[in-house]
Design a protein around this motif. Structure first.
Motif, short mmCIF file in Angstrom:
data_model
loop_
_atom_site.label_atom_id
_atom_site.label_comp_id
_atom_site.label_asym_id
_atom_site.label_seq_id
_atom_site.Cartn_x
_atom_site.Cartn_y
_atom_site.Cartn_z
N PHE A 1 21.73 -36.66 67.79
CA PHE A 1 23.14 -36.28 67.92
C PHE A 1 23.87 -36.36 66.58
O PHE A 1 24.79 -35.60 66.32
CB PHE A 1 23.84 -37.15 68.98
CG PHE A 1 23.32 -36.90 70.38
CD1 PHE A 1 23.02 -35.61 70.80
CD2 PHE A 1 23.11 -37.95 71.26
CE1 PHE A 1 22.53 -35.36 72.08
CE2 PHE A 1 22.63 -37.71 72.56
CZ PHE A 1 22.34 -36.42 72.96
N GLN A 2 23.40 -37.28 65.71
CA GLN A 2 24.00 -37.37 64.37
C GLN A 2 23.75 -36.06 63.59
O GLN A 2 24.66 -35.49 62.99
CB GLN A 2 23.40 -38.56 63.62
CG GLN A 2 23.98 -38.78 62.24
CD GLN A 2 23.05 -39.62 61.37
OE1 GLN A 2 22.35 -40.51 61.87
NE2 GLN A 2 23.05 -39.35 60.07
N LEU A 3 22.50 -35.58 63.64
CA LEU A 3 22.17 -34.35 62.93
C LEU A 3 22.90 -33.15 63.54
O LEU A 3 23.28 -32.22 62.84
CB LEU A 3 20.65 -34.11 62.94
CG LEU A 3 19.84 -35.07 62.06
CD1 LEU A 3 18.34 -34.85 62.26
CD2 LEU A 3 20.20 -34.89 60.58
N GLU A 4 23.10 -33.23 64.85
CA GLU A 4 23.86 -32.16 65.51
C GLU A 4 25.31 -32.17 64.99
O GLU A 4 25.86 -31.12 64.63
CB GLU A 4 23.84 -32.36 67.03
CG GLU A 4 24.57 -31.26 67.79
CD GLU A 4 24.80 -31.64 69.26
OE1 GLU A 4 25.07 -32.83 69.54
OE2 GLU A 4 24.70 -30.74 70.11
N ALA A 5 25.88 -33.37 64.92
CA ALA A 5 27.27 -33.50 64.45
C ALA A 5 27.41 -33.02 63.01
O ALA A 5 28.44 -32.47 62.61
CB ALA A 5 27.73 -34.95 64.58
N GLU A 6 26.35 -33.23 62.22
CA GLU A 6 26.39 -32.80 60.82
C GLU A 6 26.07 -31.31 60.67
O GLU A 6 25.97 -30.80 59.55
CB GLU A 6 25.40 -33.63 60.00
CG GLU A 6 25.85 -35.08 59.83
CD GLU A 6 24.74 -36.01 59.35
OE1 GLU A 6 23.61 -35.53 59.10
OE2 GLU A 6 25.01 -37.22 59.25
N GLY A 7 25.85 -30.64 61.77
CA GLY A 7 25.60 -29.20 61.74
C GLY A 7 24.19 -28.81 61.32
O GLY A 7 23.92 -27.65 61.01
#
Ligand code: SF4
Ligand code: SF4
Lengths: 239, 396
Positions: free
Chosen positions: B32-38
């Motif tokens: 989810f962190q990588l998702e948030a970072e695009g």
């Protein structure tokens, strides 16, 4: 990098039967193994407890031990690791039962990396272990499914019983009797769309996976390369 | 579960609690962190889902409907009743699905056999399939244990290796695809576990007299083991509950044996070019031990390679007068039979080697009559009156 240790299991190159290799070559190859980004995740030192050996199917039937793999790698023993690359690694079943290692090691994973290097460098062990296997490489790389119904031939699987013959004799009919529409195929596991295959070819070419085949089977490599490049040219895709 | 030495030992340990420091981290945080970072897209679970327990207690969501079937080359090619049974159960329970042509094999069988591939290629193959699923709006359901385990390895490598992500992203860009990782990587046996009560309520046969041993697939619960199903109510949480949980819910006679943890002997390379190893391991360490300790009517498993190795190895072992002769099915075929599926038109048992007819008789299924029905359909196709059998023919 420290080199050899006195180990009764270690053989001289000539005894091991794979010819003489200069130490620099061995160091380069083992260096490739250790530089793989997965390697540090697969090895945290070894207790020599043997739990991996107890779990290992290949250790039961071959002169093979995941503990010896973890030990040699922990000691950075270039000579021994090279010998294992020439002899042991192809016995492994890649089941990953050795992941129950209390130290968190993954001897099977170390072996995967060692195998990749053995293939890339065209080592004798890789060519020998994969003799008779090229048709599978051809199938998976060219069609996108590894196992096809028409592989079930009684002369290829005489040890699987008479049902193999029933299947091969009725293959086309029995495939047409499968209710899912994707399964009416005989030369692939299921119907793979044409566009999907083109995308797969791009992956093999772009990642260097196709080039790896050249070392183990030049003939298959040439056929695959021609097939893929021709197909991509038709689609106007450049790699 | 019947009382065997193994089950007595298992029941003595009332509940298995793993030490906290041995737990693997929850991959979702990084995902989810990588998702948030695009950096990537996460395909989310949607609609109805069931939460199932996993090895370290983290709940895993299993989406019930609208699933994208990531088929297995070994199942579809050599044991087609395996895949057909999964589809059939899904249809019977009323869940929509998509059976794509825009799907390749995970190619992991070849990778574990020959290593004629590399990390980036394996990851790109996985992500091409994930992106293909995402584009349809259906959520991936993985049929093969090896694909499932390998995809979880790929996920873990991608989440922790920025350089690999970059390399794979470039390849995907050439294909015009986004980098997509599903919220959960789900094996079909987890879906069966999630809907096991729905299956139980639709059983038309009583299987309480059918003795079952389970072989769990190594790549299901040993590779990236954290999100495999472990249920305190099945083997007291000490062994994976995939397959066994369903068998228990179905009321069949689940029996234990001492080499449960052993692999099947498939070996990837060995099954193709060194089968003496596979045959020896499969029969000596699995089938004979099951027979001696549990005397099952059937062995159930949940992976392509395991069904193949355990079933096909028994023919040659019989010639050596070994104590073998147990039919091997996937639990999907077993559940479909219990729900009234046709043993040949749906479960495709004629593709199996070890004699399954005594099992069908014990289940109360008339295999002679069923085979006659299959042959009537076959004749119709041979006469050219119909080109293919369809789901409508099978359900008739
Ligand atoms: S992965 Fe290889 S070394 Fe590890 S247990 Fe399996 S066969 Fe043995
Ligand atoms: S289980 Fe782990 S620590 Fe024990 S011998 Fe094997 S690799 Fe070494």
């Amino acid at each position: 990098m420290p080199a050899a240790t006195l180990d009764p299991y270690r053989k001289r190159d000539s005894v091991a039967g794979h010819g003489e290799f200069p130490l620099e070559v061995k160091q380069r190859l083992i260096g490739m193994v250790m530089e793989d980004p997965r390697f540090p995740e697969y090895l945290y030192g070894c207790y020599e407890c043997g739990i991996c050996v107890a779990a290992c199917p290949s250790a039961r039937f071959y002169d093979f031990s995941p503990r010896r793999i973890a030990q040699a790698a922990s000691r950075r023993d270039v000579e021994l690791m090279f010998q294992q690359m020439q002899e042991d690694i192809w016995e492994c079943s890649q089941c990953f039962s050795c992941l129950r290692c209390p130290r968190g090691n993954n001897p099977g994973g170390i072996i995967t990396v060692m195998r990749e290097v053995a293939v890339k460098e065209g080592l004798h062990s890789a060519r020998e272990a994969l003799a008779g296997y090229s048709r599978i490489i051809y199938k998976i790389m060219s069609t996108g499914t590894q196992v096809s119904p028409d592989m079930l031939q009684p002369d290829a699987f005489p040890d699987w019983g008479p049902e193999v013959k029933d299947v091969s004799e009725n293959l086309d009919l029995w495939r047409r009797m499968l209710p899912p529409e994707t399964l009416h195929t005989t030369t692939t596991g299921w119907k793979v769309a044409d566009r999907t295959l083109v995308e797969l070819y791009v992956i093999w070419l772009e990642t260097g996976a196709l080039d790896m085949i050249a070392q183990v089977d030049r003939g298959i490599h040439m056929i695959l390369e021609e097939l893929m490049e021709e197909r991509l040219e038709e689609e106007g895709i450049e790699v | 579960m019947s009382e065997t030495a193994v089950s007595v030992i298992l029941s003595k340990k009332k509940q298995f609690d793993r030490e906290p420091d041995r737990r693997s981290a929850d991959f979702h945080d990084k995902l989810f962190q990588l998702e948030a970072e695009g950096e990537l897209v996460v395909q989310r679970i949607s609609g109805d889902y069931v939460e199932v327990p996993t090895k370290y207690g983290i709940a895993k969501k299993i989406q019930k409907a609208n699933l994208w079937h990531h088929k297995s080359c070994g199942q579809c090619g050599h044991i087609p009743g395996y895949s057909t049974s999964i589809f059939w159960i899904m249809r019977k329970l009323g869940y929509g699905y998509h059976d794509p042509e825009d799907q390749t094999s995970c190619t992991a069988w070849n990778y574990y056999a020959s290593a004629t591939s590399n990390q980036a290629a394996q990851a790109a193959v996985a992500l091409r399939n994930f992106a293909a699923a995402y584009e349809t709006g259906y959520f991936p359901l993985i049929h093969c244990g090896t694909s499932y385990g390998h995809y979880k390895e790929v996920r873990s490598e991608l989440l922790h290796d920025g350089a690999l992500r970059e390399q794979v992203r470039k390849v995907l860009a050439k294909l015009g695809k986004e980098m997509v990782i599903p919220e959960e990587i789900v094996h079909y046996s987890e879906w069966l576990y999630a809907v096991r009560e729905e299956i139980r309520s639709r059983m038309v046969y009583d299987f309480s007299n059918i003795a079952v041993t389970v072989h769990p697939a190594c790549h299901y619960y040993k590779l990236v083991e954290g999100d495999a199903i472990f249920d305190p109510d099945v083997y007291h949480g000490q062994r994976t509950a995939a397959v066994s949980g369903l068998v228990q819910s179905m009321g069949a006679d689940l029996r234990s044996y001492s080499t449960f943890f052993d692999c099947c002997g498939f070996g990837f390379r060995h099954i193709l070019v060194q089968r003496d190893f596979t045959r020896s391991f499969s029969t000596l360490r699995k089938i004979e031990v099951m027979k001696a300790e549990a005397d099952p009517d059937v062995v159930l498993t949940h992976d392509t390679g395991c069904v193949t190795a355990l079933d096909k190895s028994q023919f040659a072992a019989r010639a050596h007068e070994r104590n073998v002769g147990i039919p091997v099915l996937s639990e999907a075929q077993f559940a479909a039979l219990a729900m009234g599926a046709h043993p040949f038109k749906v479960c495709q048992l004629h593709w199996h080697s070890t004699n399954y007819r005594p099992l069908l008789e014990k289940m109360g299924i008339d295999w002679r009559e069923a085979w006659k029905e299959f042959e009537v359909d076959a004749k119709r196709l041979e006469r050219g009156e119909q080109e293919f059998l369809t789901w409508a023919d099978v359900d008739a």
